[in-house]
Design a protein around this motif. Sequence first.
Motif, PDB file in Angstrom:
ATOM      1  N   MET A  18     -11.230  -0.016   0.641  1.00  0.00           N
ATOM      2  CA  MET A  18      -9.877  -0.420   0.692  1.00  0.00           C
ATOM      3  C   MET A  18      -9.616  -1.868   0.615  1.00  0.00           C
ATOM      4  O   MET A  18      -8.980  -2.314  -0.452  1.00  0.00           O
ATOM      5  N   LEU A  58     -10.583  -3.090  -2.807  1.00  0.00           N
ATOM      6  CA  LEU A  58      -9.786  -2.840  -4.050  1.00  0.00           C
ATOM      7  C   LEU A  58      -8.541  -3.825  -3.621  1.00  0.00           C
ATOM      8  O   LEU A  58      -7.925  -4.129  -4.639  1.00  0.00           O
ATOM      9  N   LEU A  59      -8.121  -4.259  -2.571  1.00  0.00           N
ATOM     10  CA  LEU A  59      -6.920  -5.094  -2.187  1.00  0.00           C
ATOM     11  C   LEU A  59      -7.284  -6.282  -2.608  1.00  0.00           C
ATOM     12  O   LEU A  59      -6.482  -7.248  -2.776  1.00  0.00           O
ATOM     13  N   LEU A  64      -2.594  -1.018  -3.635  1.00  0.00           N
ATOM     14  CA  LEU A  64      -3.460   0.126  -3.609  1.00  0.00           C
ATOM     15  C   LEU A  64      -2.545   1.243  -3.101  1.00  0.00           C
ATOM     16  O   LEU A  64      -1.345   1.323  -2.624  1.00  0.00           O
ATOM     17  N   VAL A 113       0.984  -1.154  -0.156  1.00  0.00           N
ATOM     18  CA  VAL A 113       0.057  -0.142  -0.255  1.00  0.00           C
ATOM     19  C   VAL A 113       0.996   1.187  -0.008  1.00  0.00           C
ATOM     20  O   VAL A 113       1.740   1.183   0.756  1.00  0.00           O
TER      21      VAL A 113
END
Length: 387
Positions: free
Chosen positions: A351, A354-355, A71, A6
């Motif tokens: 989050m 999307l991960l 991300l 990230v």
Amino acid sequence: MGRKRVLAVVHTVTYGKRLLDVLALLEADFRLQIFFTAPPHAFGDDVPAFLARLGSVVLPWEQATGMTFDLALAAGPRGVEHVNAPLITLPHGANYLKRVAEGAHSGVAGLRRQDLAPGGRLPAAVGVPHRDELRELARTCPEALPLAHVLGDPVHDRITASLSLRAAYRRALGLGEGQKLVVAVSTWGAHSSFGRFDALLPRLICELPAARYRTALLVHPNVWAGHGAYQVRSWLSRCVHLGMGIVPPEADWRSVLIAADWIIGDHGSVTLYGTLTGAPILLAAAPEHEINPASPAATLAAQAPRLSPTHPLADQLAYVSREYRAEEYAPISSRITSEPGRFNRNTRRLMYGLLGIGQPAHEPVTVPLPDPLPPAGWVRGRGEALA
């Protein structure tokens, strides 16, 4: 063990502080590794020191843009089109308050096409605090509308979760029994209240008796970065010597705001967040041409009393206290977010989606703010040290 990577894109200290609230939602997850990077920015000189204090892994911008991440998070648009990752963009302040007049690029800062799709590239997700922003988004960049997520506002939620600790914050600041705290707030720019501090600061020092009043200044980090910390401290050195508290840009200002008895502010985010605290607000500056007319800052500018240059300051503070009605400010503070108390839930879900991995099996808690430290100037000044 392979970990998801990230990237936090930190343009300025202000942006970095906003991202820390978001990154806290990824704590204690051994499946993730957080990296930081700092793109070039006119107000980014303080970012390396900010990141060093975190003890974070910092990648040079040239290296970060040559890598792939799972991300990325950013609270500002510059250069993010070069990041190779699913990107979530977020506002860095309360709502979208400022109007920018730049010819073909005029509009509401943060909701213009060049803010939403820098370099012509759309992010994976656009986080907005209030559903009302979707109308402006549909007008300025309709292709971004399907990517928009109404997440809420992390500062709103931290402040409201901490209001019950006001007495503790006042004790931590060293405020004595019966002492009142006046917090002067400034955003950045030529038309901010900082531009009028040369007239306001002497009044705060000379017109408010030290036995009854303490004063503190909250100045936008861009002012510190733009002029340099040396210059800002030089300008304010006499004020510090006389007992005015200066909250440094790296400090958490939110608990100081909660502790205030009055807020003297302008058209920036911190003044708007002040509507959550119940403290009466006086406006030292509210330039109409810089305020988004559809924003709660415009409503606040029309409603909050304006600081008078001719009447005694203590009398004005007493007046706004008598006239203050919390119910009149509730519609303004409610425009900060349409998802009150739900920023953590909404943002963590986005989050982890999307991960491509499952969320931790526990509720993301909104943690109350820590106690503030007495600002510089309160340790000495007016011949008396705080206990």
